[in-house]
Design an enzyme around this catalytic site. Structure first.
Site: not given
Length: 746
Positions: A193, A274-276, A279
């Site tokens: 991730d 929320m990283r997706a 990014v």
């Protein structure tokens, strides 16, 4: 040494696009390139640095400080205003798999720090990679704590070194690129991730493309300088596009409509955190800037999601990264249908690159000749003037017309289909008795999961189209460990002396000092203070006073499964339970950072189905193909295990083995089979490997032959339902597992 030109790398459109988007916006978070061996992963990454703009830095600064914005905490600073400036090319720093932590983050001169009271710091690879590219080949083989260090530095843009009260911090902003072969093991989902983008690469199955790849490689080997010169103009054009896109990026708008599309897609694919979303948004902005647009469109969002989401859907070791593009299109359409009054996405330039050439399907090709893709020279031919092949004037035979395309992957994503071996091991079950296990046509046990539902266990198809065994939901493995204390690689199974863990003592360092043991150092120096003339003031230390800490942590082991696949195991669906238990143990091995190997014996001999590897996914695939039937050559299985251990001890001498012999103890093949099995057990026991006999015998009448084998191996005897059980259904098994987590197998 002359680097192979980036523009000469044929095909691999997704990989090149992901690398270039990170070059435009390093904030994306790097690229993980997954693929089979020999697919130009390293070649493309090493060529990327030549496309990056030169880097100005404060003259003499070992940490590469930007003159326009120097790091106020730089160990070589503070840098005065108007300090001399020098320019150097962007660096490509390669991190070796066997690098020590001190080499990565830098090291303190402990003798100076203790003896002179000064902070002397030697920069590491993170400092060298600042404002450049940090490349980790075979990142899946890197120790977990080093991967954590890399990803933390990449996320924060700084590297922190804390050693015995001395603290150093410096800027470390770099483009992180990792490559890996999934056959050699997977990264943990948490580490996956942290990579911004991931791409899968595979060699083309088109003969015309393969011919051109070989032609270019041979030409580059014969005349590296001349070959690079022939591609210099194409590389220069890509470099100018990267620089132009970087300048354009701050002015690119991300409208609310695009944000809603990103949120809809991430929610549809059920990604964690929320990283997706972040990014994907950064990637869409970079993609719009790369194509000369001043605002993000739905095409940018689609490309960004295809690169940023596949690896974030992986939840356990039996999941394979992938993305359902039909589901992606449906999510984007839902976002558009829910807000039909949003501003249109087609008011920007007509999908052309910064100079009017290329586009979403053209990859920014400046002259229509396949520039960034390297599919042909300015005249649509190969770099040596050779015709690339039929139907490939500036375009590959597979239709690779730009960086956004996905040609050269083949109909199965670039992975070859594995042919079955014609020796009876990969065919249907044989001699399984009246109630033998059903197979799926490839030797995989259906185990009540004909529909491929992983929660029900059994076999289903992996992303590569191969059958793959999956465990039943809730089945947990008991912790089995090797006895004693080892010196192996860091992991989470058996006790070991490692560089991380609790401090258990001190010793005189044999080479470079690792972790300082301050009390032991003071005790070693104290008796000599009068002889050294100390009356008052600080303690006077000598290099031979320094002691380093001895730490005890956990190591990863080689878990060798020796599985009885004979006809007696196939009876009464016993093999189904065996496979479920082995899969639970495989999951446990994955979580504890072990290597695994699988040997099966049946009929007339034994076979190594899987050599030692870190890939639990490969092990589950081989297990799904395991047939049953025939007699029981127990001796051959034990001999094969001893041979494999001898070879692995030469390859990896510090990794201790743990052998799990999964059998009912019967031996029926050859002359005097029980006596031969006893002799083979003596040979295996003589290797010194820790063994566990997992007894698969069931039914009202039991011969207890597995218990006899355990005595011959000097190994503990465990029932099958004891090593792997559902803790909700068998609470007593859960108590046994958790109450003695550190008990060895002996």
């Amino acid at each position: 040494m002359t680097t192979y030109p980036f523009s000469a790398v044929l095909g691999m459109a997704d990989m090149r696009l992901a690398l270039l988007l990170n070059a435009v916006s390093p904030a994306i978070g790097g690229v993980l390139v997954r693929g089979e061996k020999g697919t130009a992963k390293s070649t493309a990454v090493r060529a990327l640095a030549a496309l990056l703009p030169p880097v100005p830095r404060v003259e003499g600064c070992r940490f590469g400080c930007d003159p326009a914005e120097p790091d106020p905490a730089c160990p070589d600073g503070p840098h005065p205003a108007g300090a001399p400036v020098e320019t150097r090319p962007a660096r490509l720093v390669e991190l070796p798999v066997g690098a020590a932590e001190d080499r990565v983050v830098g090291s303190l001169d402990l003798e100076k720090a203790l003896g002179e009271g000064v902070r002397a710091f030697e920069p590491g690879l993170l400092a060298a990679a600042h404002r450049g590219v940090l490349y980790v080949d075979e990142v899946n083989l890197l120790h977990d704590h080093l991967v954590d260090l890399l990803l933390d530095a990449a996320a924060m843009g700084r590297s922190h070194v804390e050693r015995e009260g001395v603290s150093v911090s410096h800027a470390a902003r770099f483009l992180l690129v990792g490559t890996m072969n999934p056959e050699e093991g997977e990264l943990r989902p948490q580490l996956l991730d942290r990579f911004g983008l991931t791409v899968e690469v595979g060699a083309s199955r088109d003969p015309a493309i393969r011919v051109e790849v070989v032609r270019r490689r041979l030409a580059a080997d014969a005349d590296p300088t001349g070959f690079a010169a022939r591609w210099a103009d194409a590389d220069a054009e890509i470099a100018s596009q990267v620089a132009a896109a970087r300048r354009r990026l701050p002015g690119v708008r991300l409208p609310d409509a695009a944000l809603r599309q990103i949120a809809e897609v991430c929610a549809a694919f059920d990604v964690d955190g929320m990283r997706a979303d972040i990014v994907t948004a950064r990637t869409a902005l970079a993609h719009a800037a790369w194509h000369g647009r001043d605002r993000v469109t739905i095409d940018d969002v689609r490309v960004a999601a295809r690169l940023a989401l596949p690896h974030r859907r992986r939840r356990d070791p039996f999941d394979t990264p992938g993305l359902d593009e039909k589901l992606l299109d449906e999510a984007l359409q839902r976002a558009q249908d829910a807000h039909p009054d949003d501003e249109p996405d087609d008011d920007g330039p007509d999908d052309r690159g910064p100079d009017g050439g290329g586009g979403p399907q053209g990859g920014g090709d400046p002259d229509g000749s396949g520039g960034p893709d390297g599919d042909g020279g300015p005249d649509g031919r190969g770099p040596d003037g050779a015709d690339p092949g039929p139907g490939r004037a500036g375009q590959t035979a597979a239709g690779d017309t730009g960086l956004d395309g996905r040609a050269d992957q083949g109909s199965d994503g670039g992975r070859p289909q594995r042919a079955s071996d014609d020796d009876g091991w990969s065919g249907p079950d044989q001699d399984n008795g009246p109630r033998g296990d059903r197979t799926d046509g490839g030797g995989g046990v259906a185990s009540g999961a004909a529909d491929g539902d992983p929660s029900r266990g059994g076999a289903h198809a992996s992303a590569g189209g191969q059958p793959m065994a999956v465990p039943r939901g809730g089945l947990k493995a008991r912790l089995l460990t090797a006895p004693g204390v080892g010196d192996g690689v860091p992991g989470r199974r058996s006790r070991a002396r490692t560089g991380r863990g609790r401090t258990t003592g001190a010793r005189v360092p044999a080479g470079r000092v690792g972790a300082l043991h301050l009390p032991a150092t003071v005790r070693a120096a104290a008796p000599h203070q009068a002889a050294r003339g100390r009356l008052t003031g600080p303690l006077r230390l000598r290099p031979d006073d320094v002691r380093e800490a001895v730490r005890e942590g956990r190591e990863g082991n080689l878990v060798l499964f020796v599985v009885d696949a004979s006809g007696s195991m196939g009876a009464r669906q016993r093999m189904t339970a065996v496979k479920d238990a082995v899969l639970a143990l495989l999951t446990d091995a994955y979580q504890r950072r072990d290597k695994v190997a699988v040997i099966a014996f049946r009929d007339a001999g034994a076979r190594t189905l899987l050599p030692a590897t870190s890939s639990v996914l490969a092990a589950s695939t081989r297990l799904a193909e395991l047939p049953t039937g025939g007699r029981t050559p127990l001796a051959e299985g034990l001999f094969a295990a001893a041979d494999l251990l001898r070879v692995e001890r030469l390859r990896d001498p510090k990794r201790r083995p743990l052998v799990l012999v999964v059998t009912d103890g019967r031996a029926t093949a050859g002359r005097r089979p029980l006596d031969r099995a006893a002799g083979a057990a003596a040979v295996l026991a003589a290797t010194g490997a820790a063994c566990v006999v997992v007894d698969c015998e069931s039914g009202p009448v039991r011969l207890n032959l597995a218990n006899r084998l355990a005595l011959q191996l000097h190994a503990p005897h465990r029932r099958l339902d004891d090593v792997a059980a559902n803790p909700l259904r068998h609470p007593q098994a859960a108590v046994r597992t958790t109450s003695t987590p550190d008990r060895s197998v002996a």
